[in-house]
Design an enzyme around this catalytic site. Structure first.
Site, PDB file in Angstrom:
ATOM      1  N   CYS A 198       3.295   8.492   1.400  1.00  0.00           N
ATOM      2  CA  CYS A 198       3.874   7.517   2.318  1.00  0.00           C
ATOM      3  C   CYS A 198       4.046   6.216   1.542  1.00  0.00           C
ATOM      4  O   CYS A 198       3.063   5.646   1.072  1.00  0.00           O
ATOM      5  CB  CYS A 198       2.931   7.349   3.502  1.00  0.00           C
ATOM      6  SG  CYS A 198       3.443   6.082   4.658  1.00  0.00           S
ATOM      7  N   CYS A 219      -1.262   5.508  10.175  1.00  0.00           N
ATOM      8  CA  CYS A 219       0.003   4.866  10.526  1.00  0.00           C
ATOM      9  C   CYS A 219      -0.228   3.515  11.166  1.00  0.00           C
ATOM     10  O   CYS A 219      -1.031   3.396  12.095  1.00  0.00           O
ATOM     11  CB  CYS A 219       0.747   5.666  11.579  1.00  0.00           C
ATOM     12  SG  CYS A 219       1.183   7.283  11.099  1.00  0.00           S
ATOM     13  N   CYS A 224       1.977  -2.666  15.897  1.00  0.00           N
ATOM     14  CA  CYS A 224       1.918  -2.342  14.463  1.00  0.00           C
ATOM     15  C   CYS A 224       1.221  -3.458  13.680  1.00  0.00           C
ATOM     16  O   CYS A 224       1.580  -4.632  13.808  1.00  0.00           O
ATOM     17  CB  CYS A 224       3.335  -2.133  13.924  1.00  0.00           C
ATOM     18  SG  CYS A 224       3.395  -1.927  12.141  1.00  0.00           S
ATOM     19  N   GLU A 260       0.820  -1.201   0.000  1.00  0.00           N
ATOM     20  CA  GLU A 260       0.000   0.000   0.000  1.00  0.00           C
ATOM     21  C   GLU A 260       0.859   1.258   0.000  1.00  0.00           C
ATOM     22  O   GLU A 260       1.972   1.264   0.522  1.00  0.00           O
ATOM     23  CB  GLU A 260      -0.913   0.002   1.234  1.00  0.00           C
ATOM     24  CG  GLU A 260      -2.004  -1.048   1.097  1.00  0.00           C
ATOM     25  CD  GLU A 260      -2.803  -1.271   2.370  1.00  0.00           C
ATOM     26  OE1 GLU A 260      -4.010  -1.476   2.252  1.00  0.00           O
ATOM     27  OE2 GLU A 260      -2.228  -1.239   3.456  1.00  0.00           O
ATOM     28  N   CYS A 269       6.800  -7.225   7.038  1.00  0.00           N
ATOM     29  CA  CYS A 269       7.976  -6.743   7.773  1.00  0.00           C
ATOM     30  C   CYS A 269       8.520  -7.895   8.595  1.00  0.00           C
ATOM     31  O   CYS A 269       7.746  -8.666   9.161  1.00  0.00           O
ATOM     32  CB  CYS A 269       7.557  -5.587   8.688  1.00  0.00           C
ATOM     33  SG  CYS A 269       8.953  -4.771   9.496  1.00  0.00           S
ATOM     34  N   CYS A 289       6.988  -5.315  15.827  1.00  0.00           N
ATOM     35  CA  CYS A 289       6.589  -4.321  16.825  1.00  0.00           C
ATOM     36  C   CYS A 289       5.153  -4.630  17.221  1.00  0.00           C
ATOM     37  O   CYS A 289       4.294  -4.820  16.353  1.00  0.00           O
ATOM     38  CB  CYS A 289       6.729  -2.916  16.255  1.00  0.00           C
ATOM     39  SG  CYS A 289       8.416  -2.604  15.692  1.00  0.00           S
TER      40      CYS A 289
HETATM   41  N1  SAH Z   1       9.354   0.283   9.734  1.00  0.00           N
HETATM   42  C1  SAH Z   1       9.542   1.674   9.851  1.00  0.00           C
HETATM   43  C2  SAH Z   1       8.604   2.501   8.995  1.00  0.00           C
HETATM   44  C3  SAH Z   1       7.139   2.110   8.956  1.00  0.00           C
HETATM   45  S1  SAH Z   1       6.117   2.390  10.349  1.00  0.00           S
HETATM   46  C4  SAH Z   1       9.481   2.108  11.278  1.00  0.00           C
HETATM   47  O1  SAH Z   1       9.056   1.309  12.109  1.00  0.00           O
HETATM   48  O2  SAH Z   1       9.877   3.231  11.562  1.00  0.00           O
HETATM   49  C5  SAH Z   1       5.733   4.130  10.354  1.00  0.00           C
HETATM   50  C6  SAH Z   1       5.415   4.668  11.759  1.00  0.00           C
HETATM   51  O3  SAH Z   1       4.115   4.264  12.209  1.00  0.00           O
HETATM   52  C7  SAH Z   1       6.390   4.148  12.785  1.00  0.00           C
HETATM   53  O4  SAH Z   1       6.798   5.169  13.654  1.00  0.00           O
HETATM   54  C8  SAH Z   1       5.555   3.132  13.516  1.00  0.00           C
HETATM   55  O5  SAH Z   1       6.094   2.876  14.764  1.00  0.00           O
HETATM   56  C9  SAH Z   1       4.208   3.791  13.535  1.00  0.00           C
HETATM   57  N2  SAH Z   1       3.122   2.871  13.833  1.00  0.00           N
HETATM   58  C10 SAH Z   1       3.070   1.547  13.599  1.00  0.00           C
HETATM   59  N3  SAH Z   1       1.884   1.038  14.014  1.00  0.00           N
HETATM   60  C11 SAH Z   1       1.178   2.066  14.529  1.00  0.00           C
HETATM   61  C12 SAH Z   1      -0.136   2.162  15.078  1.00  0.00           C
HETATM   62  N4  SAH Z   1      -0.921   1.117  15.177  1.00  0.00           N
HETATM   63  N5  SAH Z   1      -0.555   3.373  15.477  1.00  0.00           N
HETATM   64  C13 SAH Z   1       0.241   4.456  15.349  1.00  0.00           C
HETATM   65  N6  SAH Z   1       1.474   4.419  14.810  1.00  0.00           N
HETATM   66  C14 SAH Z   1       1.948   3.239  14.412  1.00  0.00           C
HETATM   67 FE1  SF4 Z   2       7.971  -3.185  10.889  1.00  0.00          FE
HETATM   68 FE2  SF4 Z   2       5.769  -2.016  11.875  1.00  0.00          FE
HETATM   69 FE3  SF4 Z   2       7.929  -2.277  13.414  1.00  0.00          FE
HETATM   70 FE4  SF4 Z   2       7.964  -0.530  11.397  1.00  0.00          FE
HETATM   71  S1  SF4 Z   2       6.639  -0.420  13.209  1.00  0.00           S
HETATM   72  S2  SF4 Z   2       9.576  -2.007  11.934  1.00  0.00           S
HETATM   73  S3  SF4 Z   2       6.713  -1.640   9.881  1.00  0.00           S
HETATM   74  S4  SF4 Z   2       6.701  -3.966  12.557  1.00  0.00           S
END
Ligand code: SAH
Ligand code: SF4
Length: 389
Positions: free
Chosen positions: A129, A366, A143, A116, A136, A140
């Site tokens: 974006c 996000c 996420c 996406e 991934c 996390c």
């Molecule tokens: N993998 C990279 C980039 C993608 S995530 C990273 O982790 O930085 C982009 C941003 O969205 C990151 O700061 C991530 O921590 C945040 N993010 C992920 N899941 C989220 C959620 N459910 N609510 C708000 N922010 C989130």
């Molecule tokens: Fe991967 Fe989501 Fe963690 Fe970013 S925030 S490194 S996309 S698992």
């Protein structure tokens, strides 16, 4: 731009695409690779530089992908290109437009995988974006993308292809470095960890920065990482773009649970890499992203620890209200809590904008991105266990 009150729409973009064939795709080649490819296909070396410039300009400045329409190229050269190469972008499966104007593209790439990309219009800028991986490898716990196993890295063509197709959709071509843009900024904050696909991301972003093509300045590109420390220095040296760090916690204990890569490179190692990032100044600051999770990382004490930790680093702190997804083991902090947290950060002299969730109605906010093809999702229990909750 879309009328902010328009209902959600869903339609297919009708831009013609060359069929995917086994021929090499010119999209995503660096200038050097393009030169080698053209010479390999019989272009005399003496003409190579000029030809590279012409083809480059058609694709990246004018958005023309059909060799027949590249009218300043001699007919036999066009025929040769069509026989030996292709110019293809990811296929747009669906485009959804949110009530707030955010556009989410679901894209199909070779192998049938889906990723996406999200376009977010604002008054003074428009940000795309983009994704760097299908899924991934990191997990996390807050996420959505992290619940999807990595399927594969995107190629440079698939990464820059997201920029090209959004420009197609916005009708934004033939703009120079100083022209006002609808797509003025790129953030690598979609699916995937860009620093685990560094070479492809670098090549694609170099193409985005090339002054004779998309021509976006390095300062308009922000790469977000969860903290792949050794690659942060390379990002500074080889790309020079802006850096965002998914920080999210102020103790190693909590960060280990939220961002498990912290077990490999802890807060101290991560902050040292930030301090060493080149060209930091008041106008080139690191963005620390901080997702606000109720009762997990959102106390006043956390806020005070945060400003202490980043002391001396030119920084801004982006507070992201947690965006829920089905099965998520967290809740968003209350608005009052987020404000109180932001006040402490502000008082310490850091800008702390609260990121307004965009495109929530289309799951484009996000951390909500996750391709629909990959339906097998981890259970709530499994996610909670892996997060050590
Ligand atoms: N993998 C990279 C980039 C993608 S995530 C990273 O982790 O930085 C982009 C941003 O969205 C990151 O700061 C991530 O921590 C945040 N993010 C992920 N899941 C989220 C959620 N459910 N609510 C708000 N922010 C989130
Ligand atoms: Fe991967 Fe989501 Fe963690 Fe970013 S925030 S490194 S996309 S698992």
């Amino acid at each position: 731009m879309t009328d902010a009150t328009a209902p959600i729409t869903q339609d297919l973009m009708t831009i013609k695409r060359a069929p995917i064939t086994g021929l090499p795709n010119l999209v995503g080649m660096t200038r050097l690779q393009l030169r080698d490819a053209l010479i390999g296909a019989g272009t005399p070396e003496k003409q190579a530089k000029m030809r590279v410039g012409q083809v480059w300009s058609w694709i990246y400045n004018k958005g023309v992908y059909d060799f027949d329409a590249m009218t300043n190229l001699a007919k036999p050269f066009r025929t040769m290109l069509a026989e030996q190469f292709r110019v293809t972008l990811p296929e747009v499966v669906t485009k959804q437009v949110s009530t707030d104007g955010t556009r989410k593209y679901l894209l199909r790439i070779e192998g049938g995988h889906e990723v996406e990309a999200v376009y977010i219009p604002e008054k003074d800028r428009g940000t795309l974006c983009i994704s760097s991986q299908v899924g991934c490898t990191l997990t996390c716990s807050f996420c959505h993308t992290g619940t999807q196993k990595l399927v594969r890295n995107l190629t440079p063509g698939e990464i820059i292809g997201q920029v090209l197709l959004c420009r197609d959709d916005l009708g934004e071509w033939e703009k120079g470095p100083d022209d006002k843009r609808l797509l003025s900024n790129i953030v690598l904050m979609g699916m995937g960890e860009p620093l685990y696909n560094f070479d492809a991301v670098r090549d694609a972003m170099k193409i985005a920065m090339d002054p004779e093509g998309v021509a976006l300045s390095r300062r308009r590109i922000t790469l977000s990482t969860s903290g792949v420390v050794p690659e942060i220095a390379r990002t500074g040296d080889e790309l020079g773009c802006m850096l965002a760090i998914s920080f999210h916690a102020t103790t190693d204990e909590v960060r280990n649970k939220l961002v498990p890569i912290n077990k490999r490179w802890n807060i101290e190692a991560l902050l040292q890499a930030c301090r060493d990032y080149p060209r930091l100044s008041n106008s080139e600051r690191i963005t620390f992203e901080y997702v606000m999770l109720r009762g997990i990382n959102d106390t006043d004490e956390d806020a005070r620890r945060l400003v202490k930790l980043i002391e001396g680093i030119p920084a801004k702190i982006n507070l992201i209200p947690f965006n829920p997804w089905p099965g998520a083991p967290y809740e968003r902090s209350t608005r009052k809590r987020i404000e109180a947290f932001g006040d402490i950060v502000n008082a310490a002299g850091y800008a702390s904008p609260v990121r307004r969730p965009r495109g929530e109605d289309i799951m484009a906010a996000c951390g909500q991105l996750k391709s629909a093809t990959e339906r097998a999702r981890k259970s709530r229990k499994q996610i909670a266990e892996e997060a050590g909750l």
